[in-house]
Design a protein around this motif. Structure first.
Motif, PDB file in Angstrom:
ATOM      1  N   THR A  26       0.857  -1.174   0.000  1.00  0.00           N
ATOM      2  CA  THR A  26       0.000   0.000   0.000  1.00  0.00           C
ATOM      3  C   THR A  26       0.888   1.216   0.000  1.00  0.00           C
ATOM      4  OG1 THR A  26      -0.099   0.035   2.396  1.00  0.00           O
ATOM      5  CG2 THR A  26      -1.894  -1.091   1.269  1.00  0.00           C
ATOM      6  N   ALA A  27       0.326   2.308  -0.323  1.00  0.00           N
ATOM      7  CA  ALA A  27       1.088   3.559  -0.251  1.00  0.00           C
ATOM      8  C   ALA A  27       0.127   4.690   0.012  1.00  0.00           C
ATOM      9  CB  ALA A  27       1.850   3.805  -1.546  1.00  0.00           C
ATOM     10  N   CYS A  28       0.582   5.618   0.788  1.00  0.00           N
ATOM     11  CA  CYS A  28      -0.197   6.829   1.045  1.00  0.00           C
ATOM     12  C   CYS A  28       0.559   7.980   0.423  1.00  0.00           C
ATOM     13  CB  CYS A  28      -0.360   7.085   2.539  1.00  0.00           C
ATOM     14  SG  CYS A  28      -1.480   5.927   3.323  1.00  0.00           S
ATOM     15  N   GLY A  29      -0.137   8.823  -0.219  1.00  0.00           N
ATOM     16  CA  GLY A  29       0.514   9.979  -0.804  1.00  0.00           C
ATOM     17  C   GLY A  29      -0.387  11.183  -0.698  1.00  0.00           C
TER      18      GLY A  29
ATOM     19  N   ARG B 279       6.760  17.797   5.857  1.00  0.00           N
ATOM     20  CA  ARG B 279       5.304  17.811   5.691  1.00  0.00           C
ATOM     21  C   ARG B 279       4.821  16.374   5.576  1.00  0.00           C
ATOM     22  NH1 ARG B 279       5.268  21.371   0.437  1.00  0.00           N
ATOM     23  NH2 ARG B 279       4.377  19.412  -0.230  1.00  0.00           N
ATOM     24  N   ALA B 280       3.583  16.168   5.949  1.00  0.00           N
ATOM     25  CA  ALA B 280       3.018  14.818   5.906  1.00  0.00           C
ATOM     26  C   ALA B 280       2.993  14.264   4.485  1.00  0.00           C
ATOM     27  CB  ALA B 280       1.618  14.813   6.500  1.00  0.00           C
ATOM     28  N   ASP B 281       2.734  15.110   3.495  1.00  0.00           N
ATOM     29  CA  ASP B 281       2.667  14.610   2.123  1.00  0.00           C
ATOM     30  C   ASP B 281       4.047  14.456   1.480  1.00  0.00           C
ATOM     31  OD1 ASP B 281       3.181  17.305   1.788  1.00  0.00           O
ATOM     32  OD2 ASP B 281       1.650  17.607   0.252  1.00  0.00           O
ATOM     33  N   ALA B 282       5.100  14.667   2.249  1.00  0.00           N
ATOM     34  CA  ALA B 282       6.460  14.458   1.755  1.00  0.00           C
ATOM     35  C   ALA B 282       6.942  13.047   2.064  1.00  0.00           C
ATOM     36  CB  ALA B 282       7.410  15.476   2.366  1.00  0.00           C
ATOM     37  N   LEU B 283       6.063  12.208   2.590  1.00  0.00           N
ATOM     38  CA  LEU B 283       6.430  10.862   3.013  1.00  0.00           C
ATOM     39  C   LEU B 283       5.462   9.850   2.420  1.00  0.00           C
ATOM     40  CD1 LEU B 283       8.325   9.316   5.059  1.00  0.00           C
ATOM     41  CD2 LEU B 283       6.440   9.529   6.680  1.00  0.00           C
ATOM     42  N   ARG B 284       6.008   8.777   1.860  1.00  0.00           N
ATOM     43  CA  ARG B 284       5.170   7.699   1.331  1.00  0.00           C
ATOM     44  C   ARG B 284       5.740   6.375   1.839  1.00  0.00           C
ATOM     45  NH1 ARG B 284       4.673   8.334  -4.452  1.00  0.00           N
ATOM     46  NH2 ARG B 284       3.069   9.803  -3.846  1.00  0.00           N
ATOM     47  N   VAL B 285       4.881   5.565   2.430  1.00  0.00           N
ATOM     48  CA  VAL B 285       5.280   4.268   2.957  1.00  0.00           C
ATOM     49  C   VAL B 285       4.517   3.179   2.209  1.00  0.00           C
ATOM     50  CG1 VAL B 285       5.302   2.761   4.990  1.00  0.00           C
ATOM     51  CG2 VAL B 285       5.789   5.197   5.244  1.00  0.00           C
ATOM     52  N   ALA B 286       5.236   2.155   1.813  1.00  0.00           N
ATOM     53  CA  ALA B 286       4.632   0.978   1.193  1.00  0.00           C
ATOM     54  C   ALA B 286       5.140  -0.246   1.949  1.00  0.00           C
ATOM     55  CB  ALA B 286       5.010   0.885  -0.283  1.00  0.00           C
ATOM     56  N   ALA B 287       4.288  -1.239   2.103  1.00  0.00           N
ATOM     57  CA  ALA B 287       4.679  -2.415   2.874  1.00  0.00           C
ATOM     58  C   ALA B 287       4.166  -3.688   2.219  1.00  0.00           C
ATOM     59  CB  ALA B 287       4.134  -2.304   4.294  1.00  0.00           C
ATOM     60  N   LEU B 288       4.932  -4.735   2.408  1.00  0.00           N
ATOM     61  CA  LEU B 288       4.549  -6.071   1.963  1.00  0.00           C
ATOM     62  C   LEU B 288       4.504  -6.985   3.179  1.00  0.00           C
ATOM     63  CD1 LEU B 288       6.920  -6.501  -1.111  1.00  0.00           C
ATOM     64  CD2 LEU B 288       4.453  -6.145  -1.178  1.00  0.00           C
ATOM     65  N   ARG B 289       3.602  -7.933   3.164  1.00  0.00           N
ATOM     66  CA  ARG B 289       3.496  -8.910   4.244  1.00  0.00           C
ATOM     67  C   ARG B 289       3.321 -10.280   3.627  1.00  0.00           C
ATOM     68  NH1 ARG B 289      -1.398 -10.779   6.818  1.00  0.00           N
ATOM     69  NH2 ARG B 289      -0.867 -11.939   8.667  1.00  0.00           N
ATOM     70  N   GLU B 290       4.018 -11.238   4.179  1.00  0.00           N
ATOM     71  CA  GLU B 290       3.874 -12.628   3.746  1.00  0.00           C
ATOM     72  C   GLU B 290       3.708 -13.508   4.971  1.00  0.00           C
ATOM     73  OE1 GLU B 290       6.411 -12.674  -0.415  1.00  0.00           O
ATOM     74  OE2 GLU B 290       7.295 -13.611   1.335  1.00  0.00           O
ATOM     75  N   VAL B 291       2.969 -14.607   4.789  1.00  0.00           N
ATOM     76  CA  VAL B 291       2.805 -15.595   5.847  1.00  0.00           C
ATOM     77  C   VAL B 291       3.341 -16.926   5.343  1.00  0.00           C
ATOM     78  CG1 VAL B 291       0.842 -14.464   6.970  1.00  0.00           C
ATOM     79  CG2 VAL B 291       0.433 -16.090   5.124  1.00  0.00           C
ATOM     80  N   ASN B 292       3.870 -17.704   6.254  1.00  0.00           N
ATOM     81  CA  ASN B 292       4.438 -19.007   5.910  1.00  0.00           C
ATOM     82  C   ASN B 292       3.338 -20.059   6.005  1.00  0.00           C
ATOM     83  OD1 ASN B 292       5.910 -21.405   5.697  1.00  0.00           O
ATOM     84  ND2 ASN B 292       7.707 -20.447   6.614  1.00  0.00           N
ATOM     85  N   GLN B 293       3.031 -20.655   4.851  1.00  0.00           N
ATOM     86  CA  GLN B 293       2.023 -21.709   4.794  1.00  0.00           C
ATOM     87  C   GLN B 293       2.672 -22.953   4.216  1.00  0.00           C
ATOM     88  OE1 GLN B 293      -1.219 -20.138   2.471  1.00  0.00           O
ATOM     89  NE2 GLN B 293      -1.993 -18.905   4.170  1.00  0.00           N
ATOM     90  N   ASN B 294       2.793 -23.959   5.055  1.00  0.00           N
ATOM     91  CA  ASN B 294       3.388 -25.234   4.647  1.00  0.00           C
ATOM     92  C   ASN B 294       4.786 -25.056   4.059  1.00  0.00           C
ATOM     93  OD1 ASN B 294       0.990 -26.620   5.389  1.00  0.00           O
ATOM     94  ND2 ASN B 294       0.088 -26.087   3.418  1.00  0.00           N
ATOM     95  N   GLY B 295       5.576 -24.195   4.677  1.00  0.00           N
ATOM     96  CA  GLY B 295       6.959 -24.005   4.254  1.00  0.00           C
ATOM     97  C   GLY B 295       7.163 -23.024   3.112  1.00  0.00           C
TER      98      GLY B 295
ATOM     99  N   SER C  72      -4.409   0.830   7.835  1.00  0.00           N
ATOM    100  CA  SER C  72      -4.110   1.553   9.071  1.00  0.00           C
ATOM    101  C   SER C  72      -2.690   1.286   9.552  1.00  0.00           C
ATOM    102  CB  SER C  72      -5.108   1.191  10.169  1.00  0.00           C
ATOM    103  OG  SER C  72      -5.013  -0.182  10.487  1.00  0.00           O
ATOM    104  N   THR C  73      -2.151   0.136   9.201  1.00  0.00           N
ATOM    105  CA  THR C  73      -0.787  -0.202   9.594  1.00  0.00           C
ATOM    106  C   THR C  73       0.211   0.730   8.928  1.00  0.00           C
ATOM    107  OG1 THR C  73      -1.383  -2.500   9.903  1.00  0.00           O
ATOM    108  CG2 THR C  73       0.955  -2.020   9.582  1.00  0.00           C
ATOM    109  N   VAL C  74       0.040   0.947   7.639  1.00  0.00           N
ATOM    110  CA  VAL C  74       0.925   1.847   6.901  1.00  0.00           C
ATOM    111  C   VAL C  74       0.762   3.267   7.434  1.00  0.00           C
ATOM    112  CG1 VAL C  74       1.442   2.812   4.627  1.00  0.00           C
ATOM    113  CG2 VAL C  74       0.959   0.377   4.871  1.00  0.00           C
ATOM    114  N   GLN C  75      -0.475   3.657   7.726  1.00  0.00           N
ATOM    115  CA  GLN C  75      -0.720   4.997   8.271  1.00  0.00           C
ATOM    116  C   GLN C  75      -0.045   5.160   9.628  1.00  0.00           C
ATOM    117  OE1 GLN C  75      -2.335   7.652   6.728  1.00  0.00           O
ATOM    118  NE2 GLN C  75      -1.363   8.716   8.428  1.00  0.00           N
ATOM    119  N   LYS C  76      -0.090   4.130  10.468  1.00  0.00           N
ATOM    120  CA  LYS C  76       0.566   4.197  11.776  1.00  0.00           C
ATOM    121  C   LYS C  76       2.070   4.343  11.618  1.00  0.00           C
ATOM    122  CE  LYS C  76      -2.853   1.467  14.262  1.00  0.00           C
ATOM    123  NZ  LYS C  76      -3.140   0.170  14.880  1.00  0.00           N
ATOM    124  N   LEU C  77       2.643   3.625  10.676  1.00  0.00           N
ATOM    125  CA  LEU C  77       4.079   3.722  10.430  1.00  0.00           C
ATOM    126  C   LEU C  77       4.451   5.127   9.959  1.00  0.00           C
ATOM    127  CD1 LEU C  77       6.700   2.177  10.515  1.00  0.00           C
ATOM    128  CD2 LEU C  77       6.215   1.300   8.238  1.00  0.00           C
TER     129      LEU C  77
END
Length: 145
Positions: A18-21, A96-112, A122-127
């Motif tokens: 995700t990204a906020c801009g 400024r708040a609009d001078a920052l953009r955060v993007a994140a990836l999440r992965e879960v381990n399923q059967n190796g 909201s997670t990206v916004q909190k960061l």
């Protein structure tokens, strides 16, 4: 001081791409107190705050001229079936708040195998909020110190 908050964020947060801009605003005069121009190409308070905030994660790439920080995959020892990766882009020399953009990836381990998983916006916004708060604290400390 920020480590428990970052750690809690890493544990409880669901990260996905995700990204906020924002829109750049045309301002007739620059706020010199908010602009900290140094030898790097972006706002130094945002840069330092980003590095401080992400210090618990391994860094894969940093570009202070372009204002990009990319972490490597981070596996929280308390949740070994999840991992995350964050990219922060600093887009301006002003604090400024609009001078920052955060993007994140999440992965879960399923059967190796690592499988992409959604990230709560909201997670990206909190960061972003943590980085902005830290940058403002650094700015305040430099003015009063």
């Amino acid at each position: 001081m920020f480590r428990p908050l970052r750690f809690a964020l890493a544990i409880g947060a669901a990260l996905a791409l995700t990204a906020c801009g924002g829109h750049k605003k045309v301002r007739p005069e620059a706020d010199l107190a908010a602009s900290k121009i140094t030898t790097i190409g972006v706002n130094s308070y945002l840069w330092r705050a980003t590095l401080d905030t992400l210090s618990f994660m391994p860094l894969l790439q940093t570009d202070s001229n372009g204002g990009v920080v990319v972490t490597d995959w981070y596996v929280n020892p308390q949740v070994p079936t999840e991992r995350m990766k964050v990219t922060v882009s600093i887009l301006d020399q002003d604090l400024r708040a609009d001078a920052l953009r955060v993007a994140a990836l999440r992965e879960v381990n399923q059967n190796g195998q690592w499988v992409s998983a959604p990230v709560a916006a909201s997670t990206v916004q909190k960061l972003e909020d943590i980085i902005l708060t830290r940058a403002r604290d650094l700015r305040r400390a430099s003015i009063t110190g």
